[in-house]
Design an enzyme around this catalytic site. Sequence first.
Site, short mmCIF file in Angstrom:
data_model
loop_
_atom_site.label_atom_id
_atom_site.label_comp_id
_atom_site.label_asym_id
_atom_site.label_seq_id
_atom_site.Cartn_x
_atom_site.Cartn_y
_atom_site.Cartn_z
N ARG A 162 0.83 -1.23 0.00
CA ARG A 162 0.00 0.00 0.00
C ARG A 162 0.86 1.27 0.00
NH1 ARG A 162 -2.96 -3.64 -0.98
NH2 ARG A 162 -5.07 -4.00 -0.17
N TYR A 193 -4.14 -17.21 -2.05
CA TYR A 193 -4.88 -16.46 -1.02
C TYR A 193 -6.26 -17.06 -0.76
CZ TYR A 193 -6.32 -12.30 1.62
OH TYR A 193 -6.72 -11.43 2.60
N SER A 232 -11.10 -1.10 2.38
CA SER A 232 -10.45 -1.17 3.70
C SER A 232 -10.15 0.24 4.17
CB SER A 232 -9.13 -1.93 3.62
OG SER A 232 -9.35 -3.24 3.16
N GLU A 328 -5.70 3.63 5.55
CA GLU A 328 -5.23 3.46 4.17
C GLU A 328 -5.76 4.62 3.33
OE1 GLU A 328 -5.94 -0.41 2.01
OE2 GLU A 328 -7.03 0.91 0.64
#
Length: 345
Positions: A162, A193, A232, A328
């Site tokens: 990020r 994942y 998020s 974020e």
Amino acid sequence: MSIQLPSLKADNTLGLDVSTQKRIVAETSEDILKAWQLSQIERASFLILGEGSNVLFMENFNGTVVINRLKGVEIYEGTECWKIHVGAGENWHQLVKSTLEKGIPGLENLALIPGTVGSAPIQNIGAYGVEFKDACEYVDVLNLRSGDTERLHRDECQFAYRDSIFKHHYQSGYAIVAVGLKLDKHWKPVLTYGELKTLNPATINAWEVFNAVCKMRQSKLPDPAVIGNVGSFFKNPVISHEKATGLLSRFPDMPHYPQASGEVKVAAGWLIDQCQLKGFKVGGAAVHQQQALVLINVDNATPQDVVALAKTVRLQVGEKYEVWLEPEVRFIQARGECNAVEVIS
Ligand code: FAD
Ligand code: EPU
């Protein structure tokens, strides 16, 4: 006589009812440059937006907002790979879909991420085991002071979780105008994942990965067209090995992901969930029931509601786990971006 200022409600996926002094839709680099030069003359603040899916406006913007709609997709086929030059204002998910439709796999794990292509390098978007950097060859940035366009090759972009150089050295005074992607013809599925691990790498094709990713995302992430959100809200914290060991001895079920650096990434969504905060509301803002890492606009939330909710979440997680979450999302004040951690500390 009252003058109606341009609304930014449709330009931020949280759906906050904020305005700006001037809203300009840019279709060329020259449009961006002209808007910037005028803002300099007027001493007005200046902000570039893609689709507003990673911003929190804390109040009305006091300046010029440029909406980046620089279009164009050029594909070059080589013997070993495809190279794709994409205008920064193209929609990311449409690009993922259209490359698959042309028989070019490689971006499928990054399906359904909102926003423009030009924003993808900024926080090095990532999902389901793949990050933007894996496909990036270069990023073209317009230097607003000189009017020149510079090409940064992938290795110069300082991509990390990020993070990238576009949040630091190239954060102000530059506009991303295009990106170059390089996709290998020897496609290998990335099935590392979550639920993707159950798929068979020997038989799966890229469309099946795309569909699986879309299904998983739709089951937990709210669609911003229906309910305001920015994905998020916080980053997953990366903590020291010692701290992680201490937490794991007290909370053995805590999801954790050891990093190459020796540090450990922990799941912010799990930490928030464990504080019983799912569904917790401040004014019109709430913690999403299906994914605690997502803050939503349930009922005409104000920026103050979202900030107060984020503060509560950070405090409760911090007091219980001694892990202090960092947003974020980019916090934007009247005159520009501010330090999001300071705002919610
Ligand atoms: P914006 O919000 O418009 O802008 C973000 C920042 O970049 C701002 O500071 C803006 O000033 C700056 N900026 C934008 N364009 C330019 C430009 N051309 N030049 C210079 N600066 C610019 N992210 C992930 O990484 N993974 C996910 O899985 C993911 N899932 C999401 C799911 C949902 C439902 C939502 C709403 C968001 C999700 N996100 C995810 C976050 C978001 O999609 C990404 O951060 C995306 O790249 C933001 O794109 P945008 O065009 O909307 O950026
Ligand atoms: N979890 C809970 N409760 C919750 C949410 C999550 O217990 O309410 C647990 C899950 O069970 C899982 C772990 O936390 O064990 C991680 O959850 P998930 O797989 O949903 O991923 P995430 O860490 O919450 C990250 C990214 C997402 C990305 C997904 C998939 C960050 C900050 N977020 O979410 O990106 O789509 O992984 O790769 O890294 C975004 O950046 O906006 C975003 C949505």
